[in-house]
Write a protein that holds these residues in place. Structure first.
Motif, PDB file in Angstrom:
ATOM      1  N   ASP A   1       0.845  -1.201   0.000  1.00  0.00           N
ATOM      2  CA  ASP A   1       0.000   0.000   0.000  1.00  0.00           C
ATOM      3  C   ASP A   1       0.880   1.250   0.000  1.00  0.00           C
ATOM      4  O   ASP A   1       1.914   1.270   0.658  1.00  0.00           O
ATOM      5  CB  ASP A   1      -0.889   0.019   1.248  1.00  0.00           C
ATOM      6  N   PRO A   2       0.473   2.280  -0.724  1.00  0.00           N
ATOM      7  CA  PRO A   2       1.268   3.513  -0.705  1.00  0.00           C
ATOM      8  C   PRO A   2       1.211   4.150   0.689  1.00  0.00           C
ATOM      9  O   PRO A   2       0.249   3.924   1.424  1.00  0.00           O
ATOM     10  CB  PRO A   2       0.589   4.402  -1.745  1.00  0.00           C
ATOM     11  N   PRO A   3       2.225   4.939   1.042  1.00  0.00           N
ATOM     12  CA  PRO A   3       2.192   5.610   2.349  1.00  0.00           C
ATOM     13  C   PRO A   3       1.073   6.656   2.367  1.00  0.00           C
ATOM     14  O   PRO A   3       0.610   7.101   1.323  1.00  0.00           O
ATOM     15  CB  PRO A   3       3.562   6.285   2.436  1.00  0.00           C
ATOM     16  N   THR A   4       0.652   7.008   3.573  1.00  0.00           N
ATOM     17  CA  THR A   4      -0.413   8.008   3.715  1.00  0.00           C
ATOM     18  C   THR A   4       0.174   9.403   3.586  1.00  0.00           C
ATOM     19  O   THR A   4       1.170   9.722   4.240  1.00  0.00           O
ATOM     20  CB  THR A   4      -1.072   7.877   5.108  1.00  0.00           C
ATOM     21  N   ALA A   5      -0.446  10.234   2.750  1.00  0.00           N
ATOM     22  CA  ALA A   5       0.002  11.622   2.624  1.00  0.00           C
ATOM     23  C   ALA A   5      -0.222  12.336   3.955  1.00  0.00           C
ATOM     24  O   ALA A   5      -1.206  12.072   4.644  1.00  0.00           O
ATOM     25  CB  ALA A   5      -0.768  12.319   1.502  1.00  0.00           C
ATOM     26  N   PRO A   6       0.699  13.221   4.335  1.00  0.00           N
ATOM     27  CA  PRO A   6       0.600  13.827   5.672  1.00  0.00           C
ATOM     28  C   PRO A   6      -0.481  14.912   5.804  1.00  0.00           C
ATOM     29  O   PRO A   6      -0.891  15.235   6.914  1.00  0.00           O
ATOM     30  CB  PRO A   6       1.991  14.441   5.883  1.00  0.00           C
ATOM     31  N   GLU A   7      -0.959  15.448   4.684  1.00  0.00           N
ATOM     32  CA  GLU A   7      -1.846  16.626   4.769  1.00  0.00           C
ATOM     33  C   GLU A   7      -3.070  16.450   5.661  1.00  0.00           C
ATOM     34  O   GLU A   7      -3.354  17.322   6.490  1.00  0.00           O
ATOM     35  CB  GLU A   7      -2.272  17.107   3.373  1.00  0.00           C
ATOM     36  N   PRO A   8      -3.837  15.330   5.521  1.00  0.00           N
ATOM     37  CA  PRO A   8      -5.068  15.238   6.330  1.00  0.00           C
ATOM     38  C   PRO A   8      -4.807  15.382   7.831  1.00  0.00           C
ATOM     39  O   PRO A   8      -5.527  16.112   8.519  1.00  0.00           O
ATOM     40  CB  PRO A   8      -5.602  13.840   5.988  1.00  0.00           C
ATOM     41  N   GLU A   9      -3.772  14.713   8.327  1.00  0.00           N
ATOM     42  CA  GLU A   9      -3.464  14.788   9.754  1.00  0.00           C
ATOM     43  C   GLU A   9      -3.163  16.234  10.174  1.00  0.00           C
ATOM     44  O   GLU A   9      -3.621  16.696  11.223  1.00  0.00           O
ATOM     45  CB  GLU A   9      -2.252  13.900  10.060  1.00  0.00           C
ATOM     46  N   PHE A  10      -2.421  16.922   9.327  1.00  0.00           N
ATOM     47  CA  PHE A  10      -1.995  18.270   9.715  1.00  0.00           C
ATOM     48  C   PHE A  10      -3.098  19.300   9.504  1.00  0.00           C
ATOM     49  O   PHE A  10      -3.186  20.271  10.244  1.00  0.00           O
ATOM     50  CB  PHE A  10      -0.687  18.643   9.017  1.00  0.00           C
ATOM     51  N   ILE A  11      -3.957  19.060   8.533  1.00  0.00           N
ATOM     52  CA  ILE A  11      -5.131  19.930   8.398  1.00  0.00           C
ATOM     53  C   ILE A  11      -5.981  19.800   9.655  1.00  0.00           C
ATOM     54  O   ILE A  11      -6.459  20.791  10.216  1.00  0.00           O
ATOM     55  CB  ILE A  11      -5.929  19.570   7.117  1.00  0.00           C
ATOM     56  N   ALA A  12      -6.116  18.565  10.161  1.00  0.00           N
ATOM     57  CA  ALA A  12      -6.889  18.347  11.386  1.00  0.00           C
ATOM     58  C   ALA A  12      -6.240  19.073  12.575  1.00  0.00           C
ATOM     59  O   ALA A  12      -6.946  19.665  13.405  1.00  0.00           O
ATOM     60  CB  ALA A  12      -7.004  16.848  11.672  1.00  0.00           C
ATOM     61  N   ARG A  13      -4.922  19.028  12.658  1.00  0.00           N
ATOM     62  CA  ARG A  13      -4.240  19.722  13.765  1.00  0.00           C
ATOM     63  C   ARG A  13      -4.430  21.233  13.675  1.00  0.00           C
ATOM     64  O   ARG A  13      -4.692  21.893  14.677  1.00  0.00           O
ATOM     65  CB  ARG A  13      -2.756  19.374  13.770  1.00  0.00           C
ATOM     66  N   HIS A  14      -4.314  21.759  12.447  1.00  0.00           N
ATOM     67  CA  HIS A  14      -4.543  23.203  12.273  1.00  0.00           C
ATOM     68  C   HIS A  14      -5.992  23.558  12.596  1.00  0.00           C
ATOM     69  O   HIS A  14      -6.267  24.599  13.192  1.00  0.00           O
ATOM     70  CB  HIS A  14      -4.203  23.636  10.838  1.00  0.00           C
ATOM     71  N   ALA A  15      -6.918  22.674  12.207  1.00  0.00           N
ATOM     72  CA  ALA A  15      -8.340  22.949  12.447  1.00  0.00           C
ATOM     73  C   ALA A  15      -8.631  22.974  13.944  1.00  0.00           C
ATOM     74  O   ALA A  15      -9.377  23.845  14.428  1.00  0.00           O
ATOM     75  CB  ALA A  15      -9.208  21.892  11.753  1.00  0.00           C
ATOM     76  N   ALA A  16      -8.034  22.044  14.689  1.00  0.00           N
ATOM     77  CA  ALA A  16      -8.239  22.011  16.132  1.00  0.00           C
ATOM     78  C   ALA A  16      -7.704  23.290  16.764  1.00  0.00           C
ATOM     79  O   ALA A  16      -8.354  23.893  17.628  1.00  0.00           O
ATOM     80  CB  ALA A  16      -7.549  20.783  16.726  1.00  0.00           C
ATOM     81  N   ALA A  17      -6.536  23.728  16.300  1.00  0.00           N
ATOM     82  CA  ALA A  17      -5.936  24.944  16.853  1.00  0.00           C
ATOM     83  C   ALA A  17      -6.774  26.164  16.471  1.00  0.00           C
ATOM     84  O   ALA A  17      -6.996  27.055  17.299  1.00  0.00           O
ATOM     85  CB  ALA A  17      -4.505  25.088  16.363  1.00  0.00           C
ATOM     86  N   ALA A  18      -7.268  26.188  15.222  1.00  0.00           N
ATOM     87  CA  ALA A  18      -8.098  27.314  14.779  1.00  0.00           C
ATOM     88  C   ALA A  18      -9.355  27.419  15.650  1.00  0.00           C
ATOM     89  O   ALA A  18      -9.837  28.516  15.951  1.00  0.00           O
ATOM     90  CB  ALA A  18      -8.465  27.152  13.304  1.00  0.00           C
ATOM     91  N   LYS A  19      -9.863  26.264  16.063  1.00  0.00           N
ATOM     92  CA  LYS A  19     -11.045  26.217  16.918  1.00  0.00           C
ATOM     93  C   LYS A  19     -10.720  26.789  18.297  1.00  0.00           C
ATOM     94  O   LYS A  19     -11.492  27.549  18.873  1.00  0.00           O
ATOM     95  CB  LYS A  19     -11.479  24.751  17.044  1.00  0.00           C
ATOM     96  N   THR A  20      -9.542  26.405  18.798  1.00  0.00           N
ATOM     97  CA  THR A  20      -9.101  26.905  20.105  1.00  0.00           C
ATOM     98  C   THR A  20      -9.075  28.434  20.120  1.00  0.00           C
ATOM     99  O   THR A  20      -9.470  29.059  21.097  1.00  0.00           O
ATOM    100  CB  THR A  20      -7.687  26.388  20.428  1.00  0.00           C
ATOM    101  N   TYR A  21      -8.607  29.011  19.030  1.00  0.00           N
ATOM    102  CA  TYR A  21      -8.433  30.469  18.982  1.00  0.00           C
ATOM    103  C   TYR A  21      -9.551  31.151  18.200  1.00  0.00           C
ATOM    104  O   TYR A  21      -9.415  32.309  17.810  1.00  0.00           O
ATOM    105  CB  TYR A  21      -7.075  30.809  18.369  1.00  0.00           C
ATOM    106  N   ALA A  22     -10.628  30.424  17.957  1.00  0.00           N
ATOM    107  CA  ALA A  22     -11.715  30.957  17.121  1.00  0.00           C
ATOM    108  C   ALA A  22     -12.154  32.335  17.595  1.00  0.00           C
ATOM    109  O   ALA A  22     -12.228  32.599  18.788  1.00  0.00           O
ATOM    110  CB  ALA A  22     -12.895  29.993  17.138  1.00  0.00           C
ATOM    111  N   GLY A  23     -12.434  33.210  16.627  1.00  0.00           N
ATOM    112  CA  GLY A  23     -12.946  34.532  16.971  1.00  0.00           C
ATOM    113  C   GLY A  23     -11.857  35.561  17.235  1.00  0.00           C
ATOM    114  O   GLY A  23     -12.142  36.747  17.365  1.00  0.00           O
TER     115      GLY A  23
END
Lengths: 276, 109
Positions: A86-108
């Motif tokens: 199987d090909p390796p998993t591209a890193p973007e989804p994991e890091f988009i999720a991390r950025h999204a969680a942080a964006a939520k923390t600082y929302a507004g």
């Protein structure tokens, strides 16, 4: 000042909840741990500082993960056995999720902006919905941020995946609303350069683009978008299909001088290339 | 890229056609080896020691590599950013466009 204190408390609460988060199935991934000590004892603008630190950390982790991913992909290309796995998993989804969680923390607050612009940048090719949502949040809640110029090229190169209407809508809104000349110049550059990148354009579109780019040069001050706008105007006015190509005079790879116009009378493919 | 360019150059070697490069490599010794290895025979301007920030690509507002322009025999830009078969097609059309004129000038001489 008062707002910052409240933010600090908000961050502390977010961190507390994030500790519990891994226990709940289906929750968004928690942001990585940050130095919580400074949250309670640091200066009042500590939320912004912590956000910057967290963003730097996620970016560094992403760059490392992406390098690993590319290394594995390179090996794979050269090895038929590896290609069966199987090909390796591209890193973007994991890091988009991390950025999204942080964006939520600082929302507004504008502390969320770096995370949102990173989502636009990472998501534009394969997670366009996430990128579009982050872009919408930026336009709705953060159009006054001074750092939105960082997403100029994500928008310019994201036209074909995010959709021209989406990009144009966001760029129009930011040109209109941003109080910062640096951001305005970047968005005017983006709007003008989009016309250069389009497969076809009308004279009207090119004229409008030149007006945008001239305005960017006028208000851009020391910004890099001044030089980029000058280049884009040259392309719009001199390098279009149907125009006589500007001459090139220079040396070949052996040091002998020649000119592009030496090849009049022949069909010429002019290829800007490099061996890398 | 190279195999496609090589075959285009080879196919049209006797026609009124030229592939002209603008090369943005900075290490010319390494490049010389690569020209040999890849049998790159076409002529290139050198974009200078600043590589991709050199003067020719800067004037031409080149933002990505490769960037391709196709010019007709009068030096007029007829296509931009065409690659592979699409590039060959444009070149062939422009060469076909030239034929009647070549024939006319042939009879006049």
């Amino acid at each position: 000042m008062q707002t910052s204190r409240i933010l600090s408390v908000g961050l502390a609460l977010a961190l507390l909840t994030s500790v519990a988060a891994p226990l709940l199935a289906g929750e968004e991934p928690a942001p990585p741990p940050v130095d919580t000590g400074s949250v309670n004892t640091g200066p009042v603008n500590t939320a912004a500082a912590d956000a910057a630190k967290l963003h730097k950390q996620i970016t560094a982790d992403f760059n490392a993960a992406r390098n690993d991913y590319y290394a594995v992909m390179r090996k794979r290309r050269a090895d038929a056995e590896l290609q069966k796995q199987d090909p390796p998993t591209a890193p973007e989804p994991e890091f988009i999720a991390r950025h999204a969680a942080a964006a939520k923390t600082y929302a507004g607050t504008d502390a969320a902006v770096p995370f949102l612009t990173s989502i636009v940048s990472m998501g534009r090719s394969r997670q366009a919905d996430d990128a579009r949502a982050a872009l919408a949040t930026i336009v709705e809640s953060h159009s006054g941020s001074a750092t939105l110029d960082t997403m100029t090229f994500s928008l310019l190169y994201g036209v074909h995946t995010l959709g021209e209407d989406t990009v144009r809508g966001a760029v129009d809104a930011l040109v209109e609303r941003s109080p910062h000349n640096g951001v305005k110049a970047a968005m005017l550059y983006c709007r003008g350069a989009m016309v250069n990148r389009a497969t076809t354009s009308t004279q009207d579109q090119r004229d409008t683009a030149v007006v945008d780019l001239e305005r960017a040069i006028e208000i851009g001050g020391e910004s890099r978008y001044v030089g980029l706008s000058k280049g884009a105007i040259f392309e719009l006015t001199r390098l279009q299909v149907g125009m006589t190509a500007p001459d090139i005079a220079g040396d070949d790879l052996d040091g002998y001088g020649f000119k592009l116009s030496d090849y009049r009378g022949k069909v010429v493919v002019l290829d800007f290339w490099g061996d890398w | 890229m190279y195999p496609h360019e090589r075959s285009l150059v080879k196919r049209l070697e006797n026609g009124p056609f030229a592939l002209i490069g603008v090369n943005s490599d900075t290490d010319k010794a390494r490049l010389a080896t690569r020209l040999e290895e890849e049998n790159i025979t076409w002529r290139s301007f050198w974009n200078g020691p600043d590589g991709t920030r050199g003067p020719i690509s800067k004037e031409w507002n080149v933002m990505g590599w490769p960037t391709i322009y196709v010019l007709d025999a009068e030096g007029v830009i007829r296509a931009k950013q065409v690659r592979g078969d699409a590039m060959d097609k444009v070149v062939d059309e422009l060469l076909a466009e030239m034929k009647p004129r070549t024939a006319e000038s042939g009879t006049a001489e």
